[in-house]
Design a protein around this motif. Structure first.
Motif, PDB file in Angstrom:
ATOM      1  N   PHE A  60     -29.436 128.508  72.675  1.00 30.48           N
ATOM      2  CA  PHE A  60     -30.606 129.111  73.314  1.00 30.48           C
ATOM      3  C   PHE A  60     -30.557 130.615  73.130  1.00 30.48           C
ATOM      4  CE2 PHE A  60     -29.440 125.283  75.698  1.00 30.48           C
ATOM      5  CZ  PHE A  60     -30.576 124.521  75.481  1.00 30.48           C
ATOM      6  N   ASN A  61     -31.641 131.171  72.671  1.00 28.41           N
ATOM      7  CA  ASN A  61     -31.744 132.615  72.467  1.00 28.41           C
ATOM      8  C   ASN A  61     -32.376 133.227  73.716  1.00 28.41           C
ATOM      9  OD1 ASN A  61     -31.866 135.176  71.478  1.00 28.41           O
ATOM     10  ND2 ASN A  61     -33.146 134.704  69.724  1.00 28.41           N
ATOM     11  N   ASP A  62     -31.597 133.271  74.785  1.00 23.20           N
ATOM     12  CA  ASP A  62     -32.060 133.850  76.039  1.00 23.20           C
ATOM     13  C   ASP A  62     -30.945 134.724  76.612  1.00 23.20           C
ATOM     14  OD1 ASP A  62     -30.208 132.109  77.269  1.00 23.20           O
ATOM     15  OD2 ASP A  62     -31.734 130.622  77.733  1.00 23.20           O
ATOM     16  N   GLN A  63     -31.186 135.287  77.739  1.00 21.92           N
ATOM     17  CA  GLN A  63     -30.218 136.204  78.332  1.00 21.92           C
ATOM     18  C   GLN A  63     -29.298 135.531  79.357  1.00 21.92           C
ATOM     19  OE1 GLN A  63     -29.882 139.327  77.137  1.00 21.92           O
ATOM     20  NE2 GLN A  63     -31.384 138.594  75.666  1.00 21.92           N
ATOM     21  N   LYS A  64     -29.418 134.211  79.534  1.00 22.58           N
ATOM     22  CA  LYS A  64     -28.574 133.522  80.506  1.00 22.58           C
ATOM     23  C   LYS A  64     -27.133 133.490  80.017  1.00 22.58           C
ATOM     24  CE  LYS A  64     -32.209 130.539  82.211  1.00 22.58           C
ATOM     25  NZ  LYS A  64     -32.703 129.157  82.275  1.00 22.58           N
ATOM     26  N   GLU A  65     -26.230 133.755  80.941  1.00 22.18           N
ATOM     27  CA  GLU A  65     -24.806 133.707  80.597  1.00 22.18           C
ATOM     28  C   GLU A  65     -24.266 132.306  80.861  1.00 22.18           C
ATOM     29  OE1 GLU A  65     -21.473 136.890  80.939  1.00 22.18           O
ATOM     30  OE2 GLU A  65     -21.694 135.923  82.893  1.00 22.18           O
ATOM     31  N   ARG A  66     -23.822 131.674  79.805  1.00 20.09           N
ATOM     32  CA  ARG A  66     -23.248 130.338  79.906  1.00 20.09           C
ATOM     33  C   ARG A  66     -21.731 130.470  79.966  1.00 20.09           C
ATOM     34  NH1 ARG A  66     -27.989 130.373  77.678  1.00 20.09           N
ATOM     35  NH2 ARG A  66     -29.433 128.772  78.398  1.00 20.09           N
ATOM     36  N   GLU A  67     -21.114 129.748  80.900  1.00 23.90           N
ATOM     37  CA  GLU A  67     -19.686 129.945  81.160  1.00 23.90           C
ATOM     38  C   GLU A  67     -18.827 129.728  79.918  1.00 23.90           C
ATOM     39  OE1 GLU A  67     -18.750 127.236  84.341  1.00 23.90           O
ATOM     40  OE2 GLU A  67     -18.468 125.556  82.966  1.00 23.90           O
ATOM     41  N   TRP A  68     -19.208 128.856  79.028  1.00 23.38           N
ATOM     42  CA  TRP A  68     -18.389 128.578  77.838  1.00 23.38           C
ATOM     43  C   TRP A  68     -18.589 129.621  76.734  1.00 23.38           C
ATOM     44  CZ3 TRP A  68     -22.484 125.627  79.480  1.00 23.38           C
ATOM     45  CH2 TRP A  68     -23.589 125.541  78.637  1.00 23.38           C
ATOM     46  N   GLN A  69     -19.537 130.551  76.931  1.00 28.30           N
ATOM     47  CA  GLN A  69     -19.795 131.573  75.916  1.00 28.30           C
ATOM     48  C   GLN A  69     -19.454 132.989  76.372  1.00 28.30           C
ATOM     49  OE1 GLN A  69     -23.919 130.621  75.083  1.00 28.30           O
ATOM     50  NE2 GLN A  69     -23.309 129.307  73.402  1.00 28.30           N
ATOM     51  N   LYS A  70     -18.879 133.108  77.557  1.00 28.83           N
ATOM     52  CA  LYS A  70     -18.540 134.426  78.108  1.00 28.83           C
ATOM     53  C   LYS A  70     -17.508 135.142  77.245  1.00 28.83           C
ATOM     54  CE  LYS A  70     -19.309 133.549  83.001  1.00 28.83           C
ATOM     55  NZ  LYS A  70     -18.661 133.435  84.306  1.00 28.83           N
ATOM     56  N   ASP A  71     -17.596 136.455  77.239  1.00 26.72           N
ATOM     57  CA  ASP A  71     -16.592 137.355  76.652  1.00 26.72           C
ATOM     58  C   ASP A  71     -16.433 137.216  75.141  1.00 26.72           C
ATOM     59  OD1 ASP A  71     -16.025 138.356  79.226  1.00 26.72           O
ATOM     60  OD2 ASP A  71     -14.607 136.720  79.588  1.00 26.72           O
ATOM     61  N   TRP A  72     -17.456 136.744  74.446  1.00 29.00           N
ATOM     62  CA  TRP A  72     -17.402 136.704  72.984  1.00 29.00           C
ATOM     63  C   TRP A  72     -18.151 137.915  72.447  1.00 29.00           C
ATOM     64  CZ3 TRP A  72     -14.600 134.863  69.333  1.00 29.00           C
ATOM     65  CH2 TRP A  72     -15.035 134.897  68.002  1.00 29.00           C
ATOM     66  N   ASP A  73     -17.474 138.736  71.638  1.00 27.27           N
ATOM     67  CA  ASP A  73     -18.139 139.912  71.067  1.00 27.27           C
ATOM     68  C   ASP A  73     -18.081 139.877  69.536  1.00 27.27           C
ATOM     69  OD1 ASP A  73     -15.492 140.449  70.667  1.00 27.27           O
ATOM     70  OD2 ASP A  73     -15.505 142.405  71.624  1.00 27.27           O
ATOM     71  N   GLY A  74     -17.823 138.711  68.978  1.00 20.17           N
ATOM     72  CA  GLY A  74     -17.754 138.547  67.521  1.00 20.17           C
ATOM     73  C   GLY A  74     -19.089 138.145  66.930  1.00 20.17           C
ATOM     74  N   LEU A  75     -19.022 137.431  65.822  1.00 24.66           N
ATOM     75  CA  LEU A  75     -20.222 136.969  65.113  1.00 24.66           C
ATOM     76  C   LEU A  75     -20.944 135.898  65.930  1.00 24.66           C
ATOM     77  CD1 LEU A  75     -18.599 136.656  61.582  1.00 24.66           C
ATOM     78  CD2 LEU A  75     -20.242 138.403  62.303  1.00 24.66           C
ATOM     79  N   VAL A  76     -22.280 135.960  65.908  1.00 27.38           N
ATOM     80  CA  VAL A  76     -23.115 135.037  66.660  1.00 27.38           C
ATOM     81  C   VAL A  76     -24.260 134.567  65.758  1.00 27.38           C
ATOM     82  CG1 VAL A  76     -24.767 134.851  68.590  1.00 27.38           C
ATOM     83  CG2 VAL A  76     -22.613 136.090  68.904  1.00 27.38           C
ATOM     84  N   MET A  77     -24.637 133.302  65.914  1.00 23.56           N
ATOM     85  CA  MET A  77     -25.845 132.813  65.244  1.00 23.56           C
ATOM     86  C   MET A  77     -26.642 131.967  66.225  1.00 23.56           C
ATOM     87  SD  MET A  77     -24.205 130.045  62.551  1.00 23.56           S
ATOM     88  CE  MET A  77     -25.663 129.109  62.171  1.00 23.56           C
ATOM     89  N   TYR A  78     -27.987 131.992  66.063  1.00 21.67           N
ATOM     90  CA  TYR A  78     -28.882 131.269  66.959  1.00 21.67           C
ATOM     91  C   TYR A  78     -29.614 130.135  66.246  1.00 21.67           C
ATOM     92  CZ  TYR A  78     -28.308 135.086  70.285  1.00 21.67           C
ATOM     93  OH  TYR A  78     -27.782 135.996  71.174  1.00 21.67           O
TER      94      TYR A  78
END
Length: 191
Positions: free
Chosen positions: A171-189
């Motif tokens: 999901f390309n939204d601003q909600k923080e999902r607990e399993w995706q917290k603290d990732w500052d690397g590469l991302v794809m949507y």
């Protein structure tokens, strides 16, 4: 955080030869299927993008981890789960380079294997690890070639030894999902 807008270009640019890919939340629109089952069971009106906790307690506070695991094993889940847009086309383009890596008990693995077999992907291997085991057990380092690991979980990505690690965000939204917290690397949507 660096966003990959075109995964095909990224693969070509970095000469990626091995693609390790998670299933739930990366190939499968798992949140949509799980919440649909729970809505039918409990009379709710949530959608997949409302899910921000793995155990769905964000929508159903009395949910237990055991019930969620049972729902992931339910044949109904596999009847209704849809692939994320473009995922199967991506798999078809790179079928000779892909290894699927998932956490699953035997029942869940058997359903996943059948789901992919029924769609013509029987030749793509699936490595299924117990829920309590780290995906770091899978050696994703190709020594002389380059590998990529695409997963939706920060923990799984951090543990990996792949050359490139990419977090897929369904999901390309601003909600923080607990399993995706603290990732500052590469991302794809998107695929």
């Amino acid at each position: 955080m660096n966003i990959i807008n075109n995964i095909d270009d990224f693969i070509k640019k970095h000469n990626i030869t091995h693609l390790f890919i998670d299933i739930d939340g990366v190939i499968f629109a798992s949140c949509d299927a799980i919440i649909q089952i729970l809505n039918e069971r409990y009379g709710g009106n949530f959608d997949g993008s409302d899910v921000t906790s793995w155990n769905c307690q964000c929508c159903y506070p009395n949910m237990t981890s055991e019930e969620i695991e049972d729902t992931f094993n339910d044949p109904k889940f596999f009847d209704i789960v849809n692939p994320i847009d473009g995922a199967l086309e991506f798999m078809d383009r790179y079928r000779d380079k892909i290894i699927l890596v998932t956490k699953a008990n035997f029942e869940n693995y058997a359903h996943k294997r059948k789901w992919f077999d029924d769609r013509g992907f029987g030749s793509i291997p699936i490595i299924a690890l117990p829920l309590s085991v780290s995906k770091s057990l899978v050696n994703m380092d190709s020594i002389t070639e380059y590998s990529i690991f695409i997963d939706d979980s920060t923990e799984n990505l951090i543990d990996s030894n792949a050359d490139f690690r990419v977090q897929f965000r369904e999901f390309n939204d601003q909600k923080e999902r607990e399993w995706q917290k603290d990732w500052d690397g590469l991302v794809m949507y998107q695929w």
